[in-house]
Structure formats: structure tokens, C-alpha cells
Design a protein around this motif. Sequence first.
Motif, PDB file in Angstrom:
ATOM      1  N   ARG A 180       0.834  -1.217   0.000  1.00 36.58           N
ATOM      2  CA  ARG A 180       0.000   0.000   0.000  1.00 36.58           C
ATOM      3  C   ARG A 180       0.859   1.253   0.000  1.00 36.58           C
ATOM      4  N   LEU A 181       1.899   1.267   0.844  1.00 35.15           N
ATOM      5  CA  LEU A 181       2.786   2.426   0.907  1.00 35.15           C
ATOM      6  C   LEU A 181       3.432   2.713  -0.442  1.00 35.15           C
ATOM      7  N   MET A 182       3.958   1.670  -1.056  1.00 25.31           N
ATOM      8  CA  MET A 182       4.661   1.844  -2.321  1.00 25.31           C
ATOM      9  C   MET A 182       3.711   2.206  -3.453  1.00 25.31           C
ATOM     10  N   ASP A 183       2.545   1.594  -3.473  1.00 23.89           N
ATOM     11  CA  ASP A 183       1.575   1.875  -4.529  1.00 23.89           C
ATOM     12  C   ASP A 183       1.154   3.344  -4.493  1.00 23.89           C
ATOM     13  N   GLU A 184       0.888   3.838  -3.291  1.00 19.12           N
ATOM     14  CA  GLU A 184       0.498   5.249  -3.147  1.00 19.12           C
ATOM     15  C   GLU A 184       1.630   6.180  -3.558  1.00 19.12           C
ATOM     16  N   LYS A 185       2.842   5.855  -3.140  1.00 10.65           N
ATOM     17  CA  LYS A 185       3.993   6.708  -3.465  1.00 10.65           C
ATOM     18  C   LYS A 185       4.269   6.715  -4.975  1.00 10.65           C
ATOM     19  N   ILE A 186       4.204   5.560  -5.624  1.00 13.28           N
ATOM     20  CA  ILE A 186       4.455   5.494  -7.070  1.00 13.28           C
ATOM     21  C   ILE A 186       3.434   6.331  -7.826  1.00 13.28           C
ATOM     22  N   LYS A 187       2.181   6.279  -7.409  1.00 18.86           N
ATOM     23  CA  LYS A 187       1.145   7.098  -8.047  1.00 18.86           C
ATOM     24  C   LYS A 187       1.437   8.589  -7.858  1.00 18.86           C
ATOM     25  N   GLN A 188       1.923   8.952  -6.681  1.00 20.47           N
ATOM     26  CA  GLN A 188       2.296  10.356  -6.425  1.00 20.47           C
ATOM     27  C   GLN A 188       3.451  10.778  -7.330  1.00 20.47           C
ATOM     28  N   LEU A 189       4.439   9.897  -7.449  1.00 24.60           N
ATOM     29  CA  LEU A 189       5.598  10.208  -8.290  1.00 24.60           C
ATOM     30  C   LEU A 189       5.194  10.359  -9.752  1.00 24.60           C
ATOM     31  N   ASN A 190       4.272   9.508 -10.205  1.00 26.77           N
ATOM     32  CA  ASN A 190       3.803   9.597 -11.595  1.00 26.77           C
ATOM     33  C   ASN A 190       3.136  10.946 -11.865  1.00 26.77           C
ATOM     34  N   LYS A 191       2.330  11.405 -10.914  1.00 27.79           N
ATOM     35  CA  LYS A 191       1.672  12.712 -11.065  1.00 27.79           C
ATOM     36  C   LYS A 191       2.696  13.838 -11.075  1.00 27.79           C
ATOM     37  N   GLU A 192       3.694  13.710 -10.223  1.00 25.67           N
ATOM     38  CA  GLU A 192       4.739  14.734 -10.158  1.00 25.67           C
ATOM     39  C   GLU A 192       5.524  14.793 -11.470  1.00 25.67           C
ATOM     40  N   VAL A 193       5.808  13.634 -12.040  1.00 24.41           N
ATOM     41  CA  VAL A 193       6.511  13.587 -13.325  1.00 24.41           C
ATOM     42  C   VAL A 193       5.677  14.266 -14.409  1.00 24.41           C
ATOM     43  N   GLU A 194       4.384  14.012 -14.409  1.00 18.15           N
ATOM     44  CA  GLU A 194       3.491  14.648 -15.388  1.00 18.15           C
ATOM     45  C   GLU A 194       3.562  16.161 -15.290  1.00 18.15           C
ATOM     46  N   GLU A 195       3.551  16.672 -14.059  1.00 17.94           N
ATOM     47  CA  GLU A 195       3.626  18.130 -13.861  1.00 17.94           C
ATOM     48  C   GLU A 195       4.964  18.682 -14.323  1.00 17.94           C
ATOM     49  N   LEU A 196       6.032  17.975 -14.009  1.00 16.49           N
ATOM     50  CA  LEU A 196       7.373  18.422 -14.409  1.00 16.49           C
ATOM     51  C   LEU A 196       7.495  18.488 -15.932  1.00 16.49           C
ATOM     52  N   GLU A 197       6.931  17.504 -16.593  1.00 19.72           N
ATOM     53  CA  GLU A 197       7.046  17.459 -18.050  1.00 19.72           C
ATOM     54  C   GLU A 197       6.182  18.516 -18.719  1.00 19.72           C
ATOM     55  N   LYS A 198       5.041  18.859 -18.094  1.00 14.31           N
ATOM     56  CA  LYS A 198       4.210  19.954 -18.603  1.00 14.31           C
ATOM     57  C   LYS A 198       4.958  21.276 -18.493  1.00 14.31           C
ATOM     58  N   GLN A 199       5.659  21.465 -17.360  1.00 18.40           N
ATOM     59  CA  GLN A 199       6.398  22.703 -17.131  1.00 18.40           C
ATOM     60  C   GLN A 199       7.587  22.856 -18.053  1.00 18.40           C
ATOM     61  N   ASN A 200       8.121  21.718 -18.518  1.00 12.76           N
ATOM     62  CA  ASN A 200       9.322  21.750 -19.337  1.00 12.76           C
ATOM     63  C   ASN A 200       9.070  21.590 -20.835  1.00 12.76           C
ATOM     64  N   LYS A 201       7.809  21.677 -21.233  1.00  9.32           N
ATOM     65  CA  LYS A 201       7.491  21.590 -22.664  1.00  9.32           C
ATOM     66  C   LYS A 201       7.819  22.897 -23.379  1.00  9.32           C
TER      67      LYS A 201
END
Length: 244
Positions: free
Chosen positions: A223-244
Motif C-alpha cells: 500500500r505504501l509503495m503503490d500510493e507513493k508510485i502514483k504520487q511520483l507519476n503525477k509529479e513527473v506529469e507536472e514536471l514534463e508539462k512545465q518543461n514543454k
Amino acid sequence: MLVLIRAIIVIIYTILVCVGGCIYCLFSPRNPKHVMTFAHMFGRLSRVFGVKMIDRVPEKAKKYPPSIYIGNHQNNYDMVTMSNGVQPNTVTVGKKSLVMVPFFGFLYWITGNILIDRGNRSKAHNTISQVADQIKKHQISVWMFPEGTRSRGRGLLPFKTGAFHAAIAAGVPIVPVCVSETQGKIKLNRWNNGFVILEMLDPIDTTNYTRDQVRELSEYCHRLMDEKIKQLNKEVEELEKQNK
């Protein structure tokens, strides 16, 4: 053309690291200190693949006591993303067939990693006991992938219990290491393959768990890892939007 260039660089680099590493390790074979050295060398290939790694490993992790590290196992790119999280005096557990991989196989063995025969259940079960014994005897840490196989974009797969049995038997903490999704993101013919985040979570004390609570510990870590991985995926999406 870019695919070919990358392939040539990776092949030459891998052969040089493996051959040079095998010669170097002959002077102190099966010494756990070598695993981190060569894991981090393979981690440098992330730049060749056009990946911007963000590594969140606490400085205090270098002084963690013997532990069992668990990571999410996605695909072959784990070798250049997850490897950045390997800490001092840590060995990994891998399938016995890895020895047959040209160049890399011998390096994997001589650096001190633990090999298991997944095709033999009794031997694999005995290996878990050996892992616990090695941790206590040599005061080393062990890195394992509790999913038991690559997820390849299917999310975090259910955990097998071997890593958790070993942690409880050895009386050592479990340290989850999470990497954001890479499946389908890395295109070899594209210069920029975006961001990948590796984050090491806080150690989980296992001393209050018994053998009968292995499944409970496994599910908690999942559960801990699943939640964290989902958070990281969202963060990556935001980073890539900012760097387009």
C-alpha cells in the motif's frame, strides 16, 4: 540513427564496465562493497537514454543498519534507474540464469550478489533462510524485488512474501524504494525521454511482526509503495508539462 548510436554506446560501455569490473573484483571476489560501485556505474547510462533522473535518497541512508530494500520491478530499464538507489554494503537477489548473460553474468556473481533457482521451490525457500543468515553473519543489506517479475505497465503487482520472511527472520527493517513509471516512456529514437523519479521511503521496523504476520507486513508495504508510485507519476506529469 539515434537508436543505433545509443545501442553502440551502451554495448561498448557495458562491455568495458563488465570486463574491467571482473578484473578489478578478482582481487577481492564476492565482496559486497562492489555491488554499489557497479550499480551506480550502470546508473550513469540514464543520460544515454535521454532520461533526467531525480534521486531522492536521504543522506542518512548511507549509515542505515543492515536492511532489506524492496523496489518495484518494471522492466529492463530498472538497471539504469533503480540502480541509483543501491546503498553501501548491499547485495541483490537475482535468478540463477543471470550468470549466463555474456559479460554481465560473471560480474553479477563476482560482486557478491545472491543467486536463486526460481524453478526449484525447495531451493528458493532455503535461499530465504540463507539470506537471513547472511544478513546476520556478515552485517550486509539485501535488495529484493517482491513482485517476483517485471510489471511492464501493469502497475505494482502483488508481492510475494520471501523478502518479508527474510526481514522478520533476520530482525532487520524493510526500506521501500519507489521509481516512477518508465514502461512505454523511454523511446530509443527520441532525444528527450523526460523525468524519472526515484524515492527511498523511511525504514519500516519489522521487530514487532511475527512469522504469522508476514502477509500483513507485505500488504502494508505494498500500500505504501503503490500510493507513493502514483504520487511520483503525477509529479513527473507536472514536471514534463512545465518543461514543454
